[in-house]
Scaffold this active site. Structure first.
Site, PDB file in Angstrom:
ATOM      1  N   LYS A   1     132.791  85.321  39.708  1.00 21.82           N
ATOM      2  CA  LYS A   1     133.375  85.123  38.376  1.00 21.82           C
ATOM      3  C   LYS A   1     132.608  84.007  37.658  1.00 21.82           C
ATOM      4  CE  LYS A   1     137.884  85.373  36.113  1.00 21.82           C
ATOM      5  NZ  LYS A   1     137.624  86.519  35.261  1.00 21.82           N
TER       6      LYS A   1
ATOM      7  N   LEU B   1     134.233  92.827  39.646  1.00 23.97           N
ATOM      8  CA  LEU B   1     135.073  91.674  39.937  1.00 23.97           C
ATOM      9  C   LEU B   1     136.343  92.187  40.609  1.00 23.97           C
ATOM     10  CD1 LEU B   1     135.354  88.551  39.383  1.00 23.97           C
ATOM     11  CD2 LEU B   1     136.995  89.256  37.633  1.00 23.97           C
TER      12      LEU B   1
ATOM     13  N   TYR C   1     134.584  80.387  36.708  1.00 22.74           N
ATOM     14  CA  TYR C   1     135.845  80.150  36.000  1.00 22.74           C
ATOM     15  C   TYR C   1     136.950  81.025  36.540  1.00 22.74           C
ATOM     16  CZ  TYR C   1     135.589  84.556  33.344  1.00 22.74           C
ATOM     17  OH  TYR C   1     135.569  85.882  32.984  1.00 22.74           O
TER      18      TYR C   1
ATOM     19  N   GLU D   1     134.117  99.850  36.014  1.00 20.17           N
ATOM     20  CA  GLU D   1     134.866  98.696  35.520  1.00 20.17           C
ATOM     21  C   GLU D   1     134.837  98.686  34.004  1.00 20.17           C
ATOM     22  OE1 GLU D   1     133.332  95.007  37.086  1.00 20.17           O
ATOM     23  OE2 GLU D   1     135.256  93.979  36.921  1.00 20.17           O
TER      24      GLU D   1
HETATM   25  N1  PDD Z   1     138.719  88.766  32.766  1.00 17.19           N
HETATM   26  N2  PDD Z   1     136.731  92.581  35.423  1.00 17.19           N
HETATM   27  C1  PDD Z   1     136.165  91.698  34.590  1.00 17.19           C
HETATM   28  C2  PDD Z   1     134.736  91.870  34.244  1.00 17.19           C
HETATM   29  C3  PDD Z   1     136.921  90.631  34.067  1.00 17.19           C
HETATM   30  O1  PDD Z   1     136.346  89.738  33.259  1.00 17.19           O
HETATM   31  C4  PDD Z   1     138.291  90.521  34.404  1.00 17.19           C
HETATM   32  C5  PDD Z   1     139.165  89.434  33.889  1.00 17.19           C
HETATM   33  C6  PDD Z   1     138.840  91.478  35.275  1.00 17.19           C
HETATM   34  C7  PDD Z   1     140.279  91.418  35.724  1.00 17.19           C
HETATM   35  O2  PDD Z   1     140.453  90.392  36.655  1.00 17.19           O
HETATM   36  P1  PDD Z   1     141.844  89.623  36.795  1.00 17.19           P
HETATM   37  O3  PDD Z   1     142.869  90.636  37.049  1.00 17.19           O
HETATM   38  O4  PDD Z   1     141.608  88.698  37.915  1.00 17.19           O
HETATM   39  O5  PDD Z   1     142.089  88.883  35.486  1.00 17.19           O
HETATM   40  C8  PDD Z   1     138.030  92.486  35.770  1.00 17.19           C
HETATM   41  C9  PDD Z   1     139.318  87.546  32.346  1.00 17.19           C
HETATM   42  C10 PDD Z   1     140.779  87.554  32.170  1.00 17.19           C
HETATM   43  C11 PDD Z   1     138.553  86.904  31.216  1.00 17.19           C
HETATM   44  O6  PDD Z   1     137.347  86.792  31.372  1.00 17.19           O
HETATM   45  O7  PDD Z   1     139.145  86.470  30.222  1.00 17.19           O
END
Ligand code: PDD
Length: 307
Positions: free
Chosen positions: A145, A201, A33, A177
């Site tokens: 992801k 991620l 996703y 993280e």
């Molecule tokens: N989550 N690390 C994890 C485990 C995450 O799930 C996310 C983002 C990030 C930040 O990534 P980005 O900057 O690409 O949004 C880091 C999303 C927003 C979610 O699962 O809703």
């Protein structure tokens, strides 16, 4: 405005019950996703999101059901259908629908694409938050992801149950993280964040903040900070598509966390927030404030720029 849903070519209401029971995302979490932020009616950093989506698809061997351009067109159409200017777009691609079997469907079936668009508000004005430190119990491919988010969900829920906003995940002794965001430290006017290896991620916002810091002349070190060095840190913040740049002023620990590895899982319900201890408090969040303002400016410019 109606909240827009989408499933394999149809615009639907999000809870219209359209997903078949033998759907591999639903049964196995067999999919990937993206969450994309829309500012001023436009998808922010869309190309980076699409590149990462394609990497995730390739990593778990799902054939993309469309080209990147077609995907971008779909996202733009979803935004228009929603009529929203400030929104979160959730886009999910799974291996498809087939009778439940751990093996990939043979012959292959077409991947299922679903999406929702929902209005969201900026986090920028929120007060600094709190993290709860705990073991990272995710698999060794956190860079993908995937929609399999059970360890992330349990970590974040535990943090919330203990009065924190997010989890601070520790793997092999290093603070790498958060459960749904990337983690950053400020020390001696430098930024420190874990390298984008297989264990985190590689956040789109993380990449954007690295560029932003470069423009502001703030050095960034991509290295793993040991948990034992927490006391040496001046400031902390987390980043994410919906989290944006969010300052942290406190880190908690709890004597019974990590908990999933405990033999008695029923102990989960018995965690008492009273036992939390403050392990760290912010000394200086001014650099985080600078980054937050620069981020807000960049978004405002993006939202106003020509299509
Ligand atoms: N989550 N690390 C994890 C485990 C995450 O799930 C996310 C983002 C990030 C930040 O990534 P980005 O900057 O690409 O949004 C880091 C999303 C927003 C979610 O699962 O809703």
């Amino acid at each position: 405005m109606p909240i827009v849903g989408y499933y394999n070519g149809q615009f639907v209401t999000p809870n219209s019950g359209i997903v078949p029971l033998d759907e591999r995302g639903h049964q196995f979490g067999d999919g990937v996703y993206e969450v994309i932020r829309c500012y001023g009616g436009r998808a922010f950093l869309l190309d980076w999101h699409l590149d990462r989506l394609w990497m995730s698809l390739q990593a778990i061997r799902i054939a993309p059901p469309f080209t990147k351009d077609e995907c971008a067109t779909l996202i733009e159409r979803l935004i228009v259908e929603s009529g929203e200017l400030e929104a979160s777009i959730y886009l999910q691609i799974t291996r498809g629908s087939a009778i439940r079997n751990h093996l990939f469907p043979n012959p292959a079936v077409k991947a299922n694409v679903s999406a929702t668009v929902r209005p969201v508000a900026s986090q920028i004005a929120k007060e600094p938050g709190t993290l709860l430190m705990m073991a990272d119990e995710r698999w060794a491919n956190a860079w993908i992801k995937t929609i399999n988010l059970l360890p992330n969900i349990l970590a974040k829920q535990t943090a919330h149950d203990m009065g924190a906003d997010e989890a601070l995940l520790v793997r092999d002794g290093a603070m790498i993280e958060s459960a749904s965001s990337n983690l950053w430290f400020v020390r001696d006017n430098q930024l420190i964040t874990a390298p984008a290896d297989r264990y985190i991620l590689n956040g789109i916002t993380r990449r954007f903040v690295i560029q932003l810091a470069d423009r502001l002349g703030i050095p960034v070190r991509e290295t793993k900070l040991p948990a034992k060095d927490l006391a040496t840190v001046d400031g902390i913040f987390i980043t994410g598509t919906l989290t944006e740049v969010f300052p942290i002023h406190r880190v908690l620990t709890h004597p019974d966390v990590p908990y999933v590895s405990l033999p008695d899982v029923t102990g989960l319900q018995q965690l008492s927030a009273d036992k939390c201890q403050v392990a760290w408090e912010a000394r200086d969040l001014s650099l985080v404030g600078r980054l937050q303002s620069a981020f807000a400016d960049a978004i405002a410019t993006f939202a106003k720029s020509d299509r």
